[in-house]
Design an enzyme around this catalytic site. Sequence first.
Site, PDB file in Angstrom:
ATOM      1  N   ASP A  95      -7.559  -5.961   0.356  1.00 56.83           N
ATOM      2  CA  ASP A  95      -8.592  -5.419  -0.543  1.00 56.83           C
ATOM      3  C   ASP A  95      -9.752  -5.495   0.019  1.00 56.83           C
ATOM      4  OD1 ASP A  95      -8.980  -4.075  -3.005  1.00 56.83           O
ATOM      5  OD2 ASP A  95     -10.178  -5.915  -3.644  1.00 56.83           O
TER       6      ASP A  95
ATOM      7  N   GLY B 140      -1.607   5.233   6.721  1.00 59.80           N
ATOM      8  CA  GLY B 140      -2.485   5.268   7.651  1.00 59.80           C
ATOM      9  C   GLY B 140      -2.803   3.495   7.615  1.00 59.80           C
ATOM     10  N   LYS B 141      -2.619   2.985   6.619  1.00 61.55           N
ATOM     11  CA  LYS B 141      -3.037   1.308   6.569  1.00 61.55           C
ATOM     12  C   LYS B 141      -1.777   0.736   7.266  1.00 61.55           C
ATOM     13  CE  LYS B 141      -6.067  -0.324   2.601  1.00 61.55           C
ATOM     14  NZ  LYS B 141      -6.199  -0.593   1.515  1.00 61.55           N
TER      15      LYS B 141
ATOM     16  N   TYR C  39     -17.071   4.957   3.299  1.00 65.36           N
ATOM     17  CA  TYR C  39     -18.608   4.763   3.465  1.00 65.36           C
ATOM     18  C   TYR C  39     -18.961   4.656   5.089  1.00 65.36           C
ATOM     19  CZ  TYR C  39     -18.067   3.512  -1.350  1.00 65.36           C
ATOM     20  OH  TYR C  39     -18.025   3.426  -2.726  1.00 65.36           O
ATOM     21  N   ASP C  40     -17.968   4.963   5.900  1.00 68.11           N
ATOM     22  CA  ASP C  40     -18.276   4.561   7.334  1.00 68.11           C
ATOM     23  C   ASP C  40     -19.577   5.316   7.793  1.00 68.11           C
ATOM     24  OD1 ASP C  40     -16.234   2.925   8.050  1.00 68.11           O
ATOM     25  OD2 ASP C  40     -14.802   4.333   8.744  1.00 68.11           O
TER      26      ASP C  40
ATOM     27  N   THR D   2       0.639  -1.279  -0.185  1.00 68.28           N
ATOM     28  CA  THR D   2       0.119  -0.058  -0.107  1.00 68.28           C
ATOM     29  C   THR D   2       0.870   1.195  -0.155  1.00 68.28           C
ATOM     30  OG1 THR D   2      -1.834   1.191   1.405  1.00 68.28           O
ATOM     31  CG2 THR D   2      -0.294  -0.056   2.609  1.00 68.28           C
TER      32      THR D   2
HETATM   33  P1  IMP Z   1      -8.986  -0.611  -0.885  1.00 60.94           P
HETATM   34  O1  IMP Z   1      -9.236  -1.657  -0.217  1.00 60.94           O
HETATM   35  O2  IMP Z   1      -7.903   0.373  -0.606  1.00 60.94           O
HETATM   36  O3  IMP Z   1      -9.063  -1.039  -2.404  1.00 60.94           O
HETATM   37  O4  IMP Z   1     -10.493   0.278  -0.750  1.00 60.94           O
HETATM   38  C1  IMP Z   1     -11.539  -0.183  -0.955  1.00 60.94           C
HETATM   39  C2  IMP Z   1     -12.548   0.812  -0.640  1.00 60.94           C
HETATM   40  O5  IMP Z   1     -13.615   0.465   0.068  1.00 60.94           O
HETATM   41  C3  IMP Z   1     -12.115   2.170   0.091  1.00 60.94           C
HETATM   42  O6  IMP Z   1     -11.638   3.300  -0.610  1.00 60.94           O
HETATM   43  C4  IMP Z   1     -13.550   2.512   0.922  1.00 60.94           C
HETATM   44  O7  IMP Z   1     -14.150   3.512   0.001  1.00 60.94           O
HETATM   45  C5  IMP Z   1     -14.127   1.505   1.086  1.00 60.94           C
HETATM   46  N1  IMP Z   1     -13.770   0.696   2.166  1.00 60.94           N
HETATM   47  C6  IMP Z   1     -13.045  -0.288   2.709  1.00 60.94           C
HETATM   48  N2  IMP Z   1     -12.905  -0.344   3.976  1.00 60.94           N
HETATM   49  C7  IMP Z   1     -13.706   0.564   4.326  1.00 60.94           C
HETATM   50  C8  IMP Z   1     -14.155   1.012   6.085  1.00 60.94           C
HETATM   51  O8  IMP Z   1     -13.677   0.356   6.754  1.00 60.94           O
HETATM   52  N3  IMP Z   1     -14.894   1.797   6.255  1.00 60.94           N
HETATM   53  C9  IMP Z   1     -15.302   2.757   4.778  1.00 60.94           C
HETATM   54  N4  IMP Z   1     -15.027   2.432   3.632  1.00 60.94           N
HETATM   55  C10 IMP Z   1     -14.262   1.184   3.493  1.00 60.94           C
END
Ligand code: IMP
Length: 192
Positions: free
Chosen positions: A68, A13-14, A149-150, A9
């Site tokens: 993911d 933050g991650k 989307y929290d 990543t």
């Molecule tokens: P990725 O896993 O970084 O590809 O991102 C997945 C997408 O899903 C993020 O940009 C958010 O829009 C959504 N998402 C994943 N996990 C969360 C969470 O814990 N809260 C809110 N949205 C999330």
Amino acid sequence: MTKLLVVATGNPGKLRELQAYLADSGWELTLKPETLDVEETGETFAANACLKASQIAQATGQWAIADDSGLQVDALNGAPGVYSARYGTSDSDRISRLLRELGNSENRQAQFVCAVAIARPDGKIALESEGICRGEILYAPRGASGFGYDPIFYVSEQQQTFAEMSRELKGSISHRGQALKTLVPQLTTLKP
Ligand code: IMP
């Protein structure tokens, strides 16, 4: 001996979140090189996590971990799913689109899913794990913490949205928390 694990990543933050989970695992985490990018072409969260872990491991010659995640809404047949990040250009844009498409549908059931994969330096997948958190989509956002989307994802057991919860509470019940909780004990037994 400390074992090095490259996090697939670019998001610090991650990295911090993963570091907290893996603090006592004997692995030292490091961010992937900035120039190294992997396209998420998979049709499932697990496929994308494996793809990212595998390619970053091969490119760096180190063990790699990738995740993911996304939101699946029952009444939208699982959308936005693996397209959650690409569903709009900003968090508020993505939320507005989701609320518009769901409209007044009475079925508000949804789930967050997170897949995590760990690859060996040769790109072979060593461990996989998936976590799911069920909830409901509200009609309007509530709360100011978190991301994505929290503010519209409501968990009835806690009577709060993800955006109203403390970071600790969200971490203990979230899809990502659950996926990592399963993975960590297995990670400590891996032999590099
Ligand atoms: P990725 O896993 O970084 O590809 O991102 C997945 C997408 O899903 C993020 O940009 C958010 O829009 C959504 N998402 C994943 N996990 C969360 C969470 O814990 N809260 C809110 N949205 C999330």
